[in-house]
Scaffold this motif. Structure first.
Motif, mmCIF file in Angstrom:
data_model
loop_
_atom_site.group_PDB
_atom_site.id
_atom_site.type_symbol
_atom_site.label_atom_id
_atom_site.label_comp_id
_atom_site.label_asym_id
_atom_site.label_seq_id
_atom_site.Cartn_x
_atom_site.Cartn_y
_atom_site.Cartn_z
ATOM 1 N N THR A 192 -2.238 -13.458 -12.350
ATOM 2 C CA THR A 192 -3.645 -13.842 -12.235
ATOM 3 C C THR A 192 -4.484 -12.615 -12.610
ATOM 4 O OG1 THR A 192 -3.120 -15.324 -10.399
ATOM 5 C CG2 THR A 192 -5.419 -14.713 -10.647
ATOM 6 N N LEU A 193 -5.478 -12.806 -13.457
ATOM 7 C CA LEU A 193 -6.352 -11.685 -13.822
ATOM 8 C C LEU A 193 -6.915 -11.047 -12.549
ATOM 9 C CD1 LEU A 193 -8.328 -13.274 -16.807
ATOM 10 C CD2 LEU A 193 -6.706 -11.359 -16.941
ATOM 11 N N ARG A 196 -6.523 -13.492 -5.314
ATOM 12 C CA ARG A 196 -6.768 -13.854 -3.906
ATOM 13 C C ARG A 196 -7.728 -15.035 -3.782
ATOM 14 N NH1 ARG A 196 -4.216 -9.692 -0.894
ATOM 15 N NH2 ARG A 196 -4.329 -11.163 0.830
ATOM 16 N N ARG A 197 -7.672 -15.935 -4.756
ATOM 17 C CA ARG A 197 -8.467 -17.173 -4.670
ATOM 18 C C ARG A 197 -7.561 -18.407 -4.686
ATOM 19 N NH1 ARG A 197 -13.413 -16.367 -8.969
ATOM 20 N NH2 ARG A 197 -13.817 -14.177 -8.576
ATOM 21 N N GLY A 198 -6.248 -18.190 -4.600
ATOM 22 C CA GLY A 198 -5.331 -19.318 -4.502
ATOM 23 C C GLY A 198 -4.808 -19.847 -5.824
ATOM 24 N N HIS A 199 -5.085 -19.156 -6.954
ATOM 25 C CA HIS A 199 -4.637 -19.680 -8.242
ATOM 26 C C HIS A 199 -3.110 -19.639 -8.379
ATOM 27 C CE1 HIS A 199 -8.723 -20.086 -9.448
ATOM 28 N NE2 HIS A 199 -8.960 -18.793 -9.441
ATOM 29 N N PRO A 244 7.084 -6.418 -6.926
ATOM 30 C CA PRO A 244 6.521 -5.983 -5.635
ATOM 31 C C PRO A 244 5.223 -6.732 -5.289
ATOM 32 C CG PRO A 244 7.305 -4.078 -6.859
ATOM 33 C CD PRO A 244 7.429 -5.265 -7.781
ATOM 34 N N MET A 245 4.367 -7.003 -6.268
ATOM 35 C CA MET A 245 3.127 -7.739 -5.972
ATOM 36 C C MET A 245 3.416 -9.200 -5.666
ATOM 37 S SD MET A 245 0.023 -6.504 -8.419
ATOM 38 C CE MET A 245 -1.317 -7.276 -7.513
#
Ligand SMILES: CC(C)(COP(=O)(O)OP(=O)(O)OC[C@H]1O[C@@H](n2cnc3c(N)ncnc32)[C@H](O)[C@@H]1OP(=O)(O)O)[C@@H](O)C(=O)NCCC(=O)NCCS
Length: 103
Positions: free
Chosen positions: A14-15, A20-23, A49-50
């Protein structure tokens, strides 16, 4: 091993400005729902890791850990092989109320 009764997630990103918006979890839940609907064995991923926190949050468990390191260098990358195995009791709940209630 990965076979026709499994889904393997390849690349997910995710860009930064949209994180942290649920995409990412929406995409993963789509695959998890497919595993339920098609009665597949599991859905797996090699978690960066992310990605590890995301997949743990979604209910994936660790099945193996790999360290990637260039000989002679201190820096290394740890990847976790993770998989989500559908809960067949949950599958009934999904079928009864007509919608996916994975989480
Ligand atoms: C990992 C990645 C795809 C997550 O994308 P995202 O769209 O931000 O994820 P979501 O918004 O769906 O996150 C859902 C939940 O996962 C967890 N989570 C996601 N990213 C997290 C992070 N960086 N640190 C801690 N928890 C995290 C949180 O519990 C989050 O819920 P919350 O925001 O309500 O706390 C994104 O950080 C990314 O593109 N990273 C770089 C590429 C990468 O490593 N991809 C994974 C390849 S396996």
């Amino acid at each position: 091993m990965i076979g026709p009764e499994q889904i393997h997630l390849q690349i997910l990103a995710t860009l930064p400005e949209f994180q942290r918006r649920g995409h990412a979890s929406s995409l993963c839940k789509w695959g998890m729902k497919l595993v339920h609907q098609e009665r597949l064995h599991d859905i797996s991923v090699m978690a960066s890791p992310m990605g590890y926190d995301l997949y743990t949050w979604l209910g994936f468990g660790i099945v193996g850990t790999f360290n990637i390191q260039v000989p002679g260098e201190e820096e290394r990358l740890t990847l976790h092989a993770m998989k989500y195995v559908p809960d067949m009791k949950l599958l009934r709940v999904v079928a009864d109320n007509g919608q996916c209630a994975l989480m």
